[in-house]
Design a protein around this motif. Structure first.
Motif, PDB file in Angstrom:
ATOM      1  N   LEU A   4      -6.963   5.027  -3.002  1.00 36.08           N
ATOM      2  CA  LEU A   4      -6.163   3.881  -2.586  1.00 36.08           C
ATOM      3  C   LEU A   4      -5.130   3.622  -3.666  1.00 36.08           C
ATOM      4  CD1 LEU A   4      -6.000   1.731  -0.296  1.00 36.08           C
ATOM      5  CD2 LEU A   4      -7.514   0.302  -1.683  1.00 36.08           C
ATOM      6  N   ALA A   5      -3.873   3.370  -3.261  1.00 29.52           N
ATOM      7  CA  ALA A   5      -2.822   3.128  -4.249  1.00 29.52           C
ATOM      8  C   ALA A   5      -1.850   2.084  -3.732  1.00 29.52           C
ATOM      9  CB  ALA A   5      -2.067   4.430  -4.548  1.00 29.52           C
ATOM     10  N   PHE A   6      -1.246   1.370  -4.689  1.00 24.20           N
ATOM     11  CA  PHE A   6      -0.269   0.314  -4.370  1.00 24.20           C
ATOM     12  C   PHE A   6       0.965   0.492  -5.264  1.00 24.20           C
ATOM     13  CE2 PHE A   6      -4.449  -1.236  -3.350  1.00 24.20           C
ATOM     14  CZ  PHE A   6      -4.283  -1.857  -2.133  1.00 24.20           C
ATOM     15  N   THR A   7       2.079  -0.005  -4.774  1.00 24.58           N
ATOM     16  CA  THR A   7       3.326   0.085  -5.529  1.00 24.58           C
ATOM     17  C   THR A   7       4.124  -1.201  -5.372  1.00 24.58           C
ATOM     18  OG1 THR A   7       5.385   1.344  -5.808  1.00 24.58           O
ATOM     19  CG2 THR A   7       4.520   1.173  -3.576  1.00 24.58           C
ATOM     20  N   THR A   8       4.912  -1.516  -6.401  1.00 21.73           N
ATOM     21  CA  THR A   8       5.831  -2.649  -6.315  1.00 21.73           C
ATOM     22  C   THR A   8       7.261  -2.186  -6.098  1.00 21.73           C
ATOM     23  OG1 THR A   8       5.976  -2.644  -8.751  1.00 21.73           O
ATOM     24  CG2 THR A   8       4.424  -4.179  -7.753  1.00 21.73           C
ATOM     25  N   TRP A   9       7.458  -0.895  -5.921  1.00 22.10           N
ATOM     26  CA  TRP A   9       8.805  -0.366  -5.677  1.00 22.10           C
ATOM     27  C   TRP A   9       9.192  -0.563  -4.216  1.00 22.10           C
ATOM     28  CZ3 TRP A   9      12.088   0.914  -9.402  1.00 22.10           C
ATOM     29  CH2 TRP A   9      11.583   1.190 -10.674  1.00 22.10           C
ATOM     30  N   MET A  20      -1.949  -7.533  -5.385  1.00 22.72           N
ATOM     31  CA  MET A  20      -2.213  -6.874  -4.117  1.00 22.72           C
ATOM     32  C   MET A  20      -2.171  -7.873  -2.961  1.00 22.72           C
ATOM     33  SD  MET A  20      -2.532  -4.370  -6.054  1.00 22.72           S
ATOM     34  CE  MET A  20      -3.567  -4.890  -7.412  1.00 22.72           C
ATOM     35  N   PRO A  21      -1.927  -7.411  -1.725  1.00 16.93           N
ATOM     36  CA  PRO A  21      -1.932  -8.317  -0.570  1.00 16.93           C
ATOM     37  C   PRO A  21      -3.253  -9.087  -0.484  1.00 16.93           C
ATOM     38  CG  PRO A  21      -1.081  -6.163   0.053  1.00 16.93           C
ATOM     39  CD  PRO A  21      -1.613  -6.018  -1.342  1.00 16.93           C
ATOM     40  N   ASP A  22      -3.162 -10.362  -0.147  1.00 15.11           N
ATOM     41  CA  ASP A  22      -4.344 -11.222  -0.067  1.00 15.11           C
ATOM     42  C   ASP A  22      -4.916 -11.174   1.346  1.00 15.11           C
ATOM     43  OD1 ASP A  22      -6.324 -13.035  -0.484  1.00 15.11           O
ATOM     44  OD2 ASP A  22      -5.025 -14.750  -0.878  1.00 15.11           O
ATOM     45  N   GLU A  23      -5.735 -10.152   1.604  1.00 17.29           N
ATOM     46  CA  GLU A  23      -6.367  -9.980   2.909  1.00 17.29           C
ATOM     47  C   GLU A  23      -7.858  -9.842   2.710  1.00 17.29           C
ATOM     48  OE1 GLU A  23      -4.555  -6.449   4.364  1.00 17.29           O
ATOM     49  OE2 GLU A  23      -2.512  -7.262   4.308  1.00 17.29           O
ATOM     50  N   LEU A  24      -8.643 -10.487   3.559  1.00 20.16           N
ATOM     51  CA  LEU A  24     -10.083 -10.564   3.366  1.00 20.16           C
ATOM     52  C   LEU A  24     -10.721  -9.178   3.293  1.00 20.16           C
ATOM     53  CD1 LEU A  24     -12.509 -12.407   3.054  1.00 20.16           C
ATOM     54  CD2 LEU A  24     -12.761 -12.416   5.551  1.00 20.16           C
ATOM     55  N   SER A  25     -10.370  -8.288   4.233  1.00 17.54           N
ATOM     56  CA  SER A  25     -10.980  -6.956   4.238  1.00 17.54           C
ATOM     57  C   SER A  25     -10.547  -6.146   3.020  1.00 17.54           C
ATOM     58  CB  SER A  25     -10.618  -6.207   5.523  1.00 17.54           C
ATOM     59  OG  SER A  25      -9.213  -6.047   5.630  1.00 17.54           O
ATOM     60  N   LEU A  26      -9.270  -6.275   2.630  1.00 18.07           N
ATOM     61  CA  LEU A  26      -8.776  -5.564   1.452  1.00 18.07           C
ATOM     62  C   LEU A  26      -9.417  -6.117   0.186  1.00 18.07           C
ATOM     63  CD1 LEU A  26      -6.925  -3.486   0.150  1.00 18.07           C
ATOM     64  CD2 LEU A  26      -5.098  -5.205   0.165  1.00 18.07           C
ATOM     65  N   GLN A  55       0.827  -1.202   0.000  1.00 23.07           N
ATOM     66  CA  GLN A  55       0.000   0.000   0.000  1.00 23.07           C
ATOM     67  C   GLN A  55       0.859   1.249   0.000  1.00 23.07           C
ATOM     68  OE1 GLN A  55      -3.808   0.180   2.338  1.00 23.07           O
ATOM     69  NE2 GLN A  55      -2.723   1.826   3.401  1.00 23.07           N
ATOM     70  N   LEU A  56       0.575   2.163  -0.927  1.00 25.13           N
ATOM     71  CA  LEU A  56       1.289   3.419  -1.037  1.00 25.13           C
ATOM     72  C   LEU A  56       0.473   4.580  -0.494  1.00 25.13           C
ATOM     73  CD1 LEU A  56       3.667   5.141  -2.231  1.00 25.13           C
ATOM     74  CD2 LEU A  56       2.336   5.227  -4.366  1.00 25.13           C
ATOM     75  N   LEU A  57      -0.846   4.502  -0.653  1.00 22.10           N
ATOM     76  CA  LEU A  57      -1.704   5.639  -0.341  1.00 22.10           C
ATOM     77  C   LEU A  57      -3.077   5.143   0.097  1.00 22.10           C
ATOM     78  CD1 LEU A  57      -1.952   8.778  -0.535  1.00 22.10           C
ATOM     79  CD2 LEU A  57      -2.683   8.455  -2.902  1.00 22.10           C
ATOM     80  N   ASN A  58      -3.613   5.737   1.164  1.00 24.21           N
ATOM     81  CA  ASN A  58      -4.956   5.407   1.640  1.00 24.21           C
ATOM     82  C   ASN A  58      -5.562   6.676   2.221  1.00 24.21           C
ATOM     83  OD1 ASN A  58      -7.258   4.539   3.117  1.00 24.21           O
ATOM     84  ND2 ASN A  58      -6.371   2.496   3.374  1.00 24.21           N
ATOM     85  N   VAL A  59      -6.524   7.269   1.498  1.00 27.18           N
ATOM     86  CA  VAL A  59      -7.121   8.532   1.909  1.00 27.18           C
ATOM     87  C   VAL A  59      -8.581   8.302   2.266  1.00 27.18           C
ATOM     88  CG1 VAL A  59      -7.627  10.914   1.247  1.00 27.18           C
ATOM     89  CG2 VAL A  59      -5.570   9.776   0.365  1.00 27.18           C
ATOM     90  N   ASP A  60      -8.963   8.701   3.471  1.00 26.26           N
ATOM     91  CA  ASP A  60     -10.342   8.530   3.920  1.00 26.26           C
ATOM     92  C   ASP A  60     -11.294   9.393   3.107  1.00 26.26           C
ATOM     93  OD1 ASP A  60      -9.664   6.743   5.926  1.00 26.26           O
ATOM     94  OD2 ASP A  60      -9.352   8.330   7.416  1.00 26.26           O
ATOM     95  N   PRO A  61     -12.538   8.957   2.945  1.00 27.72           N
ATOM     96  CA  PRO A  61     -13.525   9.783   2.242  1.00 27.72           C
ATOM     97  C   PRO A  61     -13.888  11.011   3.075  1.00 27.72           C
ATOM     98  CG  PRO A  61     -14.587   7.866   3.199  1.00 27.72           C
ATOM     99  CD  PRO A  61     -13.110   7.679   3.392  1.00 27.72           C
ATOM    100  N   PRO A  62     -14.346  12.077   2.438  1.00 28.90           N
ATOM    101  CA  PRO A  62     -14.765  13.266   3.191  1.00 28.90           C
ATOM    102  C   PRO A  62     -16.021  12.987   4.002  1.00 28.90           C
ATOM    103  CG  PRO A  62     -15.338  13.489   0.876  1.00 28.90           C
ATOM    104  CD  PRO A  62     -14.511  12.251   0.984  1.00 28.90           C
TER     105      PRO A  62
END
Length: 441
Positions: free
Chosen positions: A436-441, A387-393, A48-55
């Protein structure tokens, strides 16, 4: 392009994304160093690179929209609450915020080669009474507003059916009964109404701005595709649609239109490729088997065109079945190759990679989301990111990866970005992140 505009009087629906060693004179400069190879990610495991809550709206009458998501080599930017915000591609941290006088009403799907985007927003923070009469161009590489201008035609209202687009020369907005445009870099007025003889129009950005208009002709009201002169506002028509209930601009080079013929449909049920001479080159019947994703805010979001190939995902017509993505030859209208979705999941076209396609695989309860590269020349499917294999994600990504997303998913250079631009209301808190954003770096 693709805003849904109801023409009540007629019952018709208008449904309108170099090498530094070469000098401009073509000669090679001996003093120029060779280009540095670009590093590539060495893993497909996304973090996970970025996770921004909704307004969170504060008043019961408030609603907040956050349209717009853009990616350059320097920044990722999105619509936010009464603002546009940019994020660092390496750290995911907020890099800048450009505040606006009110909430966003619409945003261009594309970003120009110079890093410019266009947005329309409310004149004040009151999203119920304030109209969408402010127009701005923002440089997302620098995080600055280039200019802000008024939309003088108040028929724009609260932005219903609003479409915003930008090219290298013109930034334009269209809505039921109105149109406005300004010079991209200068803010000089280009036009303040639809082209002569036309009642509605919308625009598709890119190197040049393309316009789809609904106009009066000798044969009755017709959809017309053309380009408008920024100096005079006059239109040069490239193609007139013989008959259709709805029309969208899918691509400008080549010119591809999504057309709706079925009286009960809402999405395009065929794609039409038009030659430079203004003649139909090919027709691809979609019926209800394929999802073009032609919606209200511009473009057909589930269709990707690259050169002479169009990619579309199928509709499985069954929640327990997987879909497929098919590559169509735009010169002949014939299918070249299909790619079934792994794990009975859903594949969604994201962007072209040469003549190949980057696609997102929707997550399932026990299957992670993935980004894949599909090559129609070889039939090979390559995993670019998992992406990570997580139930909630998995549950979150199941809803964020879809043919029906209004803001395009973006992928480039080992980074995958998702953003929600629909309205947020009091008492309807979103369970998902806004960004929401993900990176492989």
């Amino acid at each position: 392009m693709a805003a849904v505009l109801a023409l009540l009087a007629t019952g018709t629906v208008l449904m309108l994304r170099g090498d530094d060693s070469t000098r401009s004179d073509g000669k090679t400069s001996a003093a120029s160093p060779p280009p540095t190879p670009t590093p590539t990610p060495t893993t497909i495991n996304g973090r996970q690179l970025l996770n921004v809550d909704p307004p969170t709206p504060k008043n019961t009458s408030d609603y907040i929209q956050t349209p717009g998501a853009w990616l350059t080599s320097r920044v990722y930017a999105t619509g936010a609450e009464e603002a546009v915000t940019g994020y660092n591609l390496t750290t995911g941290k907020r890099a800048w915020t450009v505040p606006l006088s009110g909430g966003l009403c619409g945003a261009s799907r594309n970003v120009t080669s110079a890093g410019l985007v266009a947005v329309v927003f409310h004149a004040t923070k009151d999203t119920v009474k304030s109209l969408c009469t402010r127009f701005a161009v923002i440089d997302v590489d620098k995080g600055v507003k280039v200019w802000e201008k008024p939309i003088t035609d108040e028929s724009v209202g609260l932005g219903l059916g609003l479409n915003v687009a930008i090219s290298d020369t013109v930034a334009a907005a269209g809505w039921p009964g109105g149109s406005a445009a300004y010079g991209t870099s200068t803010g000089a007025p280009a036009w303040t109404a639809p082209a002569a003889g036309c009642t509605q129009e919308e625009h598709l950005g890119g190197a040049e701005l393309l316009t789809l208009s609904y106009c009066k002709t000798s044969a009755g009201m017709k959809f017309r595709v053309g380009e408008r002169d920024p100096g005079t506002g006059k239109a040069t028509w490239r193609y007139e649609v013989p008959k259709a209930r709805g029309a969208w601009l899918v691509s400008s080079e080549p010119l591809v239109l999504g057309l709706l013929q079925n009286e009960k449909g809402l999405d395009a049920d065929q794609l039409v490729t038009v030659s430079d001479e203004g003649k139909v080159q090919s027709t691809i019947p979609l019926g209800d088997d394929y999802v073009a994703g032609c919606g209200e805010t511009g473009g057909c979001g589930a269709t990707v065109v690259s050169g002479d190939i169009a990619y579309l995902g199928s509709d499985p017509h069954n929640y327990s079945a997987g879909n497929r993505i098919t590559a169509f030859d735009l010169t002949t209208g014939k299918a070249i190759r299909s790619f079934p979705a792994p794990d009975d999941s859903t594949l969604v076209p994201v962007r072209a990679e040469g003549k190949a396609l980057v696609a997102a695989q929707e997550a399932e309860p026990t299957t992670p989301a993935r980004v894949l590269l599909l090559d129609p020349a070889t039939g090979k499917s390559t995993t670019l990111m998992e992406m990570p294999d997580e139930l909630s994600l998995n549950s979150t990504l199941h809803s964020l990866i879809s043919n029906e997303v209004k803001v395009p998913m973006l992928y480039d250079d080992g980074r995958f970005f998702l953003h929600t631009g629909s309205g947020y209301y009091v008492g309807e808190a979103s369970p998902d992140p806004m960004t929401l954003a993900f990176t492989t770096w």
